[in-house]
Motif scaffolding. Structure first.
Motif, PDB file in Angstrom:
ATOM      1  N   GLU A 148      37.695  34.125  44.699  1.00 60.11           N
ATOM      2  CA  GLU A 148      37.568  35.321  43.857  1.00 60.11           C
ATOM      3  C   GLU A 148      36.107  35.663  43.598  1.00 60.11           C
ATOM      4  O   GLU A 148      35.705  36.828  43.668  1.00 60.11           O
ATOM      5  CB  GLU A 148      38.306  35.134  42.533  1.00 60.11           C
ATOM      6  N   THR A 158      42.232  35.021  51.526  1.00 56.54           N
ATOM      7  CA  THR A 158      43.236  36.083  51.429  1.00 56.54           C
ATOM      8  C   THR A 158      44.266  35.838  50.331  1.00 56.54           C
ATOM      9  O   THR A 158      45.159  36.672  50.137  1.00 56.54           O
ATOM     10  CB  THR A 158      43.933  36.312  52.786  1.00 56.54           C
ATOM     11  N   ARG A 159      44.137  34.755  49.572  1.00 55.76           N
ATOM     12  CA  ARG A 159      44.940  34.583  48.352  1.00 55.76           C
ATOM     13  C   ARG A 159      44.560  35.636  47.322  1.00 55.76           C
ATOM     14  O   ARG A 159      45.333  35.957  46.425  1.00 55.76           O
ATOM     15  CB  ARG A 159      44.642  33.233  47.699  1.00 55.76           C
ATOM     16  N   ALA A 204      43.906  39.056  45.764  1.00 48.32           N
ATOM     17  CA  ALA A 204      44.358  40.443  45.906  1.00 48.32           C
ATOM     18  C   ALA A 204      43.157  41.341  46.174  1.00 48.32           C
ATOM     19  O   ALA A 204      42.112  41.191  45.536  1.00 48.32           O
ATOM     20  CB  ALA A 204      45.082  40.890  44.646  1.00 48.32           C
ATOM     21  N   GLY A 205      43.293  42.214  47.145  1.00 45.09           N
ATOM     22  CA  GLY A 205      42.207  43.134  47.476  1.00 45.09           C
ATOM     23  C   GLY A 205      41.213  42.570  48.470  1.00 45.09           C
ATOM     24  O   GLY A 205      40.205  43.219  48.767  1.00 45.09           O
ATOM     25  N   SER A 206      41.476  41.386  49.000  1.00 46.68           N
ATOM     26  CA  SER A 206      40.521  40.756  49.926  1.00 46.68           C
ATOM     27  C   SER A 206      40.324  41.557  51.210  1.00 46.68           C
ATOM     28  O   SER A 206      39.317  41.387  51.898  1.00 46.68           O
ATOM     29  CB  SER A 206      40.934  39.323  50.255  1.00 46.68           C
TER      30      SER A 206
END
Length: 166
Positions: free
Chosen positions: A9, A38-39, A41-43
């Protein structure tokens, strides 16, 4: 939230702040770094591509690693991860990239390169940094520690630090 997700994050926040993207090239982690990224969100706004090249043949086919390097220095080497990280950056058209190759075990080690030996490389544009690590523990622990070290290096790099130190 676990520490790996928190690191991913933070990486995403930094990359978005500078409008940059990242790519991964993985061997011993089998896509674990890309999975961690990619865990978040929005990555998709900052993660370009992940290359999982477990075999030497695929390192050559997908990432243009010269086949003679495997004969000269082996897959777990500075030269191979530097070639992997450079190709991942170029093929994904990303500013930042990370590459890893190692011996997660339980077999496959040697006296020169025991189980737990991992080479990591990071790049910011043309600037490449590499580091050899040795992680103790079982296969899962070695892979987990490699993912942590890869993300830590990307965080250092996006903060303007040398990720190969520390």
């Amino acid at each position: 939230m676990d520490s790996i997700t928190a690191m991913a994050e933070q990486l995403g926040q930094r990359l978005q702040a500078i409008a940059a993207h990242v790519a991964t090239a993985e061997s011993c982690t089998g896509g674990g770094i890309a999975e961690a990224i990619t865990r978040v969100a929005g990555s998709s706004a900052w993660f370009e591509a992940g290359f999982v090249t477990y075999s030497n043949e695929q390192k050559t086919r997908q990432l243009d690693v010269p086949p003679q390097l495997f004969e000269q220095v082996g897959a777990v080497s500075r030269e191979v991860v530097e070639a992997m990280v450079s190709a991942a950056r170029d093929k994904a058209d990303a500013r930042f990239a990370v590459a890893v190759s190692g011996i997660a075990g339980p077999g496959g080690g040697s006296e020169e390169k025991p189980v737990g030996t991992v080479w990591l490389a990071w790049c910011d544009g043309p600037s490449i940094h590499a580091r050899r690590c040795h992680f103790l523990g079982d296969r899962q622990t070695v892979r987990l520690r490699t993912v942590e070290q890869a993300l830590d290096g990307l965080l250092r790099l996006t903060a303007g630090e040398n990720p190969s130190r520390g």
